[in-house]
Scaffold this motif. Sequence first.
Motif, PDB file in Angstrom:
ATOM      1  N   GLN A   1       0.821  -1.218   0.000  1.00  9.05           N
ATOM      2  CA  GLN A   1       0.000   0.000   0.000  1.00  9.05           C
ATOM      3  C   GLN A   1       0.852   1.263   0.000  1.00  9.05           C
ATOM      4  O   GLN A   1       0.436   2.293  -0.526  1.00  9.05           O
ATOM      5  CB  GLN A   1      -0.939   0.004   1.211  1.00  9.05           C
ATOM      6  CG  GLN A   1      -1.954  -1.127   1.198  1.00  9.05           C
ATOM      7  CD  GLN A   1      -2.781  -1.150  -0.085  1.00  9.05           C
ATOM      8  OE1 GLN A   1      -2.421  -1.827  -1.037  1.00  9.05           O
ATOM      9  NE2 GLN A   1      -3.853  -0.388  -0.122  1.00  9.05           N
ATOM     10  N   THR A   2       2.029   1.211   0.618  1.00  3.93           N
ATOM     11  CA  THR A   2       2.884   2.401   0.689  1.00  3.93           C
ATOM     12  C   THR A   2       3.937   2.428  -0.410  1.00  3.93           C
ATOM     13  O   THR A   2       4.710   3.374  -0.499  1.00  3.93           O
ATOM     14  CB  THR A   2       3.588   2.461   2.054  1.00  3.93           C
ATOM     15  OG1 THR A   2       4.378   1.272   2.238  1.00  3.93           O
ATOM     16  CG2 THR A   2       2.569   2.564   3.178  1.00  3.93           C
ATOM     17  N   CYS A   3       3.972   1.395  -1.246  1.00  5.91           N
ATOM     18  CA  CYS A   3       4.966   1.330  -2.322  1.00  5.91           C
ATOM     19  C   CYS A   3       4.633   2.357  -3.399  1.00  5.91           C
ATOM     20  O   CYS A   3       3.470   2.475  -3.807  1.00  5.91           O
ATOM     21  CB  CYS A   3       4.971  -0.079  -2.921  1.00  5.91           C
ATOM     22  SG  CYS A   3       6.129  -0.289  -4.291  1.00  5.91           S
ATOM     23  N   PRO A   4       5.620   3.119  -3.890  1.00  6.43           N
ATOM     24  CA  PRO A   4       5.343   4.111  -4.934  1.00  6.43           C
ATOM     25  C   PRO A   4       4.987   3.484  -6.273  1.00  6.43           C
ATOM     26  O   PRO A   4       4.504   4.174  -7.174  1.00  6.43           O
ATOM     27  CB  PRO A   4       6.647   4.905  -5.025  1.00  6.43           C
ATOM     28  CG  PRO A   4       7.697   3.972  -4.519  1.00  6.43           C
ATOM     29  CD  PRO A   4       7.032   3.146  -3.461  1.00  6.43           C
ATOM     30  N   GLY A   5       5.237   2.177  -6.428  1.00  7.03           N
ATOM     31  CA  GLY A   5       4.805   1.497  -7.643  1.00  7.03           C
ATOM     32  C   GLY A   5       5.839   1.520  -8.744  1.00  7.03           C
ATOM     33  O   GLY A   5       7.006   1.830  -8.538  1.00  7.03           O
ATOM     34  N   ALA A   6       5.371   1.186  -9.952  1.00  6.40           N
ATOM     35  CA  ALA A   6       6.260   1.114 -11.108  1.00  6.40           C
ATOM     36  C   ALA A   6       6.648   2.514 -11.555  1.00  6.40           C
ATOM     37  O   ALA A   6       5.851   3.444 -11.485  1.00  6.40           O
ATOM     38  CB  ALA A   6       5.579   0.367 -12.248  1.00  6.40           C
ATOM     39  N   PRO A   7       7.894   2.687 -12.032  1.00 10.51           N
ATOM     40  CA  PRO A   7       8.336   4.023 -12.436  1.00 10.51           C
ATOM     41  C   PRO A   7       7.767   4.476 -13.764  1.00 10.51           C
ATOM     42  O   PRO A   7       7.771   5.668 -14.064  1.00 10.51           O
ATOM     43  CB  PRO A   7       9.860   3.858 -12.525  1.00 10.51           C
ATOM     44  CG  PRO A   7      10.063   2.409 -12.827  1.00 10.51           C
ATOM     45  CD  PRO A   7       8.957   1.681 -12.113  1.00 10.51           C
ATOM     46  N   SER A   8       7.273   3.570 -14.582  1.00 10.87           N
ATOM     47  CA  SER A   8       6.829   3.954 -15.924  1.00 10.87           C
ATOM     48  C   SER A   8       5.433   4.552 -15.896  1.00 10.87           C
ATOM     49  O   SER A   8       4.586   4.186 -15.076  1.00 10.87           O
ATOM     50  CB  SER A   8       6.849   2.731 -16.852  1.00 10.87           C
ATOM     51  OG  SER A   8       6.019   1.715 -16.345  1.00 10.87           O
ATOM     52  N   VAL A   9       5.209   5.477 -16.816  1.00  7.99           N
ATOM     53  CA  VAL A   9       3.903   6.096 -16.942  1.00  7.99           C
ATOM     54  C   VAL A   9       2.926   5.092 -17.531  1.00  7.99           C
ATOM     55  O   VAL A   9       3.305   4.172 -18.260  1.00  7.99           O
ATOM     56  CB  VAL A   9       4.000   7.355 -17.837  1.00  7.99           C
ATOM     57  CG1 VAL A   9       4.354   6.960 -19.274  1.00  7.99           C
ATOM     58  CG2 VAL A   9       2.700   8.149 -17.816  1.00  7.99           C
TER      59      VAL A   9
END
Length: 663
Positions: free
Chosen positions: A212-220
Motif C-alpha cells: 500500500q505504501t509502495c510508490p509502484g512502477a516508475p513507468s507512466v
Amino acid sequence: MVFCGRVNPTTGALDWVEEDEDYDYHQEIARSSYADMLHDKDRNEKYYQGIRAAVKRVKERGEEAIVLDIGTGTGLLSMMAVTAGADYCYAIEVFTPMAEAAIQIVKANGFGDKIKVINKHSKEVTLGPDGDMMQRANILITELFDTELIGEGALPSYEHAQQNLMQERWEAVPHRATVYAQVVESHRLWSMNKLLPINLDHGLIKPPLELQTCPGAPSVCDVQLSQLSTDDFNTLSDIMVIFRVDFSQQVSSTTVSHPVNFTSNANGEAQVVLSWWDIDMDPEGTINCTMKPGWLYSDDHSVPWRDHWMQCVYFLPEERKVTLGEELCLTAHQDDYCVWYTLMKPGAEDSSPVSDERPICHCGAHIIWNRTRFGELNDQGRLKKYKEAMRKVLKPSSVCMCISDGSLLPLLAHTMGAAQVFTVESSSMSQQVMQKLLQTNHLKGAIPVLQKSPEKITLPWHNLYFWYSRSALSDNLVEGCTVFPMSATLYVLAVEFKDLWRIRSPCGICEGFDVSIMDAMIKKSLDFRESQEAEPHALWEYPCRALSQPVKVMTFDFRKTIPVNDVKSEGSVSLVRSGRCHGVVLWMEYQLTEDISVSTGLLEVSNEKGYCQWYPHSKQGVFFLNSVLELGPSSTQTYSSVTYQLTFSPKLGDIEMNFLPNP
C-alpha cells in the motif's frame, strides 16, 4: 540462416528457432508504428503550417533556410520543409531500416538534391567539409515525442543539437511544448496500481502495508483517456499548467522539479494525476496541436485520433485525503527521460527526502503484476464468479493445489473451508509477495508456498500457462481430481474498428508526398513474419463494431494433459452486418464449472449497430486482414464470411492462424 532465441509464449521456455538472416530487419519494420503517424492528419497539417511559418521568418531575415530534422522517419517533415522553401535539409534517422526507406522516399519525390539523410544518432553527427553536415542549421524540426513528451530522450537530443549543430539563432518546429495535469480520485484507475481489500463471506483479504505504501512502477501508464467516462473519476483540482519547454531556447536535460500550488475544488482521496501536453508550432501559439482527451472538446469539434501520442496516468505514491478549499502543491519531478509526481502541503516538498527520487517498486507486486493484472485481481464481478464456482466444487475434505503466480485463489479456497491448500509460485519474487499476503492475513504456515520454475507469464490474450503447469504436475494429482478452471474456449469475432485500423493501413500519398515505398516495406515485413500472428490490444480503449456473431473455434480441455500432436480447426465466420471489416478479434473464455465462466474478451454487443464492450483487465488478440472488406448494399464486393485456419502447436505453445475473405 540464423538461430534466434525466443521465449515460448505459453510455457516460458527458451526455444531456438531457425530464421532467415533478415529476420531482425523485418521485425523492426513490421513493428514500427509509422502508419499511425502518417494517418494523423491533424499532426501533419500542424507541422506543415509551422514549418512554412519558420521558413518564412528565416527568409525575411535575409538568411538561407538550413534545416536540421532529427528523427526524420519517412522524411515527410524534411520534404515539407523543402516544399516550403528551405534551401537545404539534413534529415537524421538512427533506425537503419527507416533511414533506408527515407532515402528512397526522398528520391522518389524528387528531393534528392536538397535533402541528405544521415543514418546516425544526432549526437554522432559531425560538422565540416568532411563531416555529415557542411554547415550549422538555423531551423530545428523534430518529432522526438512520446505520450510522456520526453520519454524518447527528447531533452538530451535537443540539448546536444542546440549546442553543437545549430547557429546562434534558430527557429524551432515545434516552438514550445506545454504539459498539463489534473489531480483526481478514481477507483477504476487506482485499482490498476494497488491491491484493494477484498470482502469475503467469512472475512477480509487485506493487502500488505508494504504494498500500500509502495510508490509502484516508475513507468507512466499511457491510456486513451477519451475512452474513460467522466463518471470514472472525481476531479480534485482544475487543469493546471505544470511546465513548458521552449525549443527555440537552449534546452537542459538536468533533473528539475516543477511545483505548482493549487486549491482543491472538492473533497476526496487524491490518487491519480491525469496529464497530457500540447505543442505550439509557432511563437504566437496560433498553430496548436493538442493531446487533450476527448471530453475536453466541444460537441461540434471532432477529436483527432492518434495512438502514437495518448494521455498519461500517473499514480501518486500514496492516496491522500483532501478537503474542499485545501491549499496543496503538486510537484512534477523531471529527469532526462521520465516524469513523476508528488502531492504535499506548500513548502513541504523542500523537506522531503524522497520527492526528487524516481519511484521504484520495493514491494515486489508491481514487478510481478502489470496494471491489467492489478485490475483483474480487484475485479469484484470476476471474484464473485470464482466464489460461486468454488462453492460448487469445494468440500471440507478438499486438498487444493493452486497454480497461482500471485493469484488470490489460495486465500479464497482456504477461507471457504478447504482442508488443505498449497500454492505454486513460478518465481522467487512471486513467492515473496505471496508470503507477505499470507503473513498480513495471519495465514503464514496455513498455506504452504511452493516454487516451481521456469514457467512465466504468457501472451495476454491466450493464456494457456495453467494447462502446461497442470500437465507438469499430473503425477501429483489423484485420479478424478477436480481441475479448476475445467477448460478454455477460443472465440473469434469479425469487427469494424473506428480508428485502430490506421496502425496497419497503407498511406500511399501523405500530405501530397508519395510514401508508398514505406507501405511496401511494411507489407513485405508483415508477410515475412507477422501475417499469421495476432497483436495484443486493450480493446476497451479502441471502439469497434461487431460484424459477426462470436464463434467458438477451439476448446482446450484442462482436465486432460496437453496433447502430443497439433490441434487444428477450420471453418468460417458469417458476416451479419454491413460495414468495413478490418480484422478479427480473438479471446479466451474460461469455463470454471459447467455453468459458470469468465471471459477475457467480449462482454456484450450493446445494440443493433453492433458496438462492443470488452473486458478492461485483459488484452485481446487482433488479426488485421490484408485488405479491408467493404460490406453493404452500396459495395461492389459480395463477401459473406471470413474463413479461418487455426493450428495450436503444443510444442511451441502458440497458435498459428490465417483468416481470408470468402465471397
